[in-house]
Design a protein around this motif. Structure first.
Motif, PDB file in Angstrom:
ATOM      1  N   ASN A   1     -42.595 -83.353 -12.963  1.00 50.47           N
ATOM      2  CA  ASN A   1     -43.394 -82.839 -14.070  1.00 50.47           C
ATOM      3  C   ASN A   1     -44.041 -83.992 -14.831  1.00 50.47           C
ATOM      4  O   ASN A   1     -43.506 -85.099 -14.872  1.00 50.47           O
ATOM      5  CB  ASN A   1     -42.523 -82.036 -15.045  1.00 50.47           C
ATOM      6  CG  ASN A   1     -42.044 -80.746 -14.432  1.00 50.47           C
ATOM      7  OD1 ASN A   1     -42.809 -80.019 -13.814  1.00 50.47           O
ATOM      8  ND2 ASN A   1     -40.772 -80.458 -14.588  1.00 50.47           N
TER       9      ASN A   1
ATOM     10  N   TYR B   1     -45.231 -85.271 -18.575  1.00 49.43           N
ATOM     11  CA  TYR B   1     -44.892 -85.030 -19.975  1.00 49.43           C
ATOM     12  C   TYR B   1     -45.886 -85.740 -20.886  1.00 49.43           C
ATOM     13  O   TYR B   1     -46.334 -86.839 -20.582  1.00 49.43           O
ATOM     14  CB  TYR B   1     -43.470 -85.522 -20.281  1.00 49.43           C
ATOM     15  CG  TYR B   1     -42.426 -84.794 -19.477  1.00 49.43           C
ATOM     16  CD1 TYR B   1     -41.905 -83.591 -19.929  1.00 49.43           C
ATOM     17  CD2 TYR B   1     -41.990 -85.302 -18.258  1.00 49.43           C
ATOM     18  CE1 TYR B   1     -40.951 -82.909 -19.186  1.00 49.43           C
ATOM     19  CE2 TYR B   1     -41.044 -84.620 -17.506  1.00 49.43           C
ATOM     20  CZ  TYR B   1     -40.530 -83.422 -17.974  1.00 49.43           C
ATOM     21  OH  TYR B   1     -39.600 -82.745 -17.231  1.00 49.43           O
TER      22      TYR B   1
ATOM     23  N   ILE C   1     -49.871 -79.676 -17.325  1.00 47.94           N
ATOM     24  CA  ILE C   1     -48.755 -79.378 -18.228  1.00 47.94           C
ATOM     25  C   ILE C   1     -48.814 -77.912 -18.670  1.00 47.94           C
ATOM     26  O   ILE C   1     -47.808 -77.211 -18.654  1.00 47.94           O
ATOM     27  CB  ILE C   1     -48.768 -80.319 -19.450  1.00 47.94           C
ATOM     28  CG1 ILE C   1     -48.425 -81.748 -19.008  1.00 47.94           C
ATOM     29  CG2 ILE C   1     -47.792 -79.846 -20.527  1.00 47.94           C
ATOM     30  CD1 ILE C   1     -48.688 -82.806 -20.063  1.00 47.94           C
ATOM     31  N   SER C   2     -50.000 -77.438 -19.030  1.00 49.59           N
ATOM     32  CA  SER C   2     -50.137 -76.055 -19.505  1.00 49.59           C
ATOM     33  C   SER C   2     -49.829 -75.034 -18.412  1.00 49.59           C
ATOM     34  O   SER C   2     -49.353 -73.940 -18.695  1.00 49.59           O
ATOM     35  CB  SER C   2     -51.537 -75.809 -20.077  1.00 49.59           C
ATOM     36  OG  SER C   2     -52.495 -75.773 -19.043  1.00 49.59           O
TER      37      SER C   2
ATOM     38  N   ASP D   1     -47.674 -75.668 -16.004  1.00 52.81           N
ATOM     39  CA  ASP D   1     -46.337 -76.023 -15.530  1.00 52.81           C
ATOM     40  C   ASP D   1     -46.339 -76.380 -14.040  1.00 52.81           C
ATOM     41  O   ASP D   1     -45.446 -75.995 -13.300  1.00 52.81           O
ATOM     42  CB  ASP D   1     -45.353 -74.887 -15.817  1.00 52.81           C
ATOM     43  CG  ASP D   1     -43.913 -75.383 -15.806  1.00 52.81           C
ATOM     44  OD1 ASP D   1     -43.678 -76.564 -16.130  1.00 52.81           O
ATOM     45  OD2 ASP D   1     -43.020 -74.583 -15.442  1.00 52.81           O
ATOM     46  N   LYS D   2     -47.366 -77.118 -13.623  1.00 55.89           N
ATOM     47  CA  LYS D   2     -47.475 -77.538 -12.218  1.00 55.89           C
ATOM     48  C   LYS D   2     -46.741 -78.842 -12.000  1.00 55.89           C
ATOM     49  O   LYS D   2     -46.747 -79.728 -12.851  1.00 55.89           O
ATOM     50  CB  LYS D   2     -48.935 -77.707 -11.820  1.00 55.89           C
ATOM     51  CG  LYS D   2     -49.644 -76.407 -11.593  1.00 55.89           C
ATOM     52  CD  LYS D   2     -50.861 -76.662 -10.751  1.00 55.89           C
ATOM     53  CE  LYS D   2     -51.380 -75.345 -10.229  1.00 55.89           C
ATOM     54  NZ  LYS D   2     -52.317 -75.535  -9.149  1.00 55.89           N
ATOM     55  N   GLN D   3     -46.138 -78.949 -10.847  1.00 56.71           N
ATOM     56  CA  GLN D   3     -45.455 -80.175 -10.469  1.00 56.71           C
ATOM     57  C   GLN D   3     -46.332 -80.980  -9.522  1.00 56.71           C
ATOM     58  O   GLN D   3     -47.174 -80.420  -8.809  1.00 56.71           O
ATOM     59  CB  GLN D   3     -44.121 -79.862  -9.806  1.00 56.71           C
ATOM     60  CG  GLN D   3     -43.133 -79.245 -10.777  1.00 56.71           C
ATOM     61  CD  GLN D   3     -41.790 -79.018 -10.136  1.00 56.71           C
ATOM     62  OE1 GLN D   3     -41.701 -78.635  -8.980  1.00 56.71           O
ATOM     63  NE2 GLN D   3     -40.726 -79.249 -10.902  1.00 56.71           N
TER      64      GLN D   3
END
Length: 95
Positions: free
Chosen positions: A12, A14, A78-79, A81-83
């Motif tokens: 992820n 941050y 981030i919005s 939630d992708k890795q």
């Protein structure tokens, strides 16, 4: 045996007050170079980042600070939630 390339999946991104960071899991610590050429894999796309210096985020984990110029992309990931997957290639200056 020294690794020339390291693939680190499912990480992820941050956002912190001073930029964007990816934390490297502890299990990869012994394989990490001090400097590396970074490419990020996202879905079927390669995003070349360039040479990065890894830093100690705490007593056990290392991290990579991502370029602010791609902040719009990091915010989007981030919005959603992708890795991402990191490809670190050993970087040596000279020759």
């Amino acid at each position: 045996m020294e690794l020339q390339q390291l693939l680190i999946p499912k990480l992820n991104i941050y956002k912190h007050k001073d930029g964007y960071v990816v934390y490297i899991p502890e299990r990869f610590t012994e394989y990490l170079p001090k400097q590396a050429k970074l490419t990020i894999l996202l879905d079927n796309e390669k995003i070349p980042i360039g040479v990065v210096t890894l830093f100690k985020a705490n007593s056990k984990k290392y991290a990579i600070k991502l370029p602010k110029r791609l902040g719009y992309l990091w915010d989007d990931l981030i919005s959603k939630d992708k890795q991402v997957t990191l490809v670190l290639e050993k970087f040596t200056q000279g020759v």
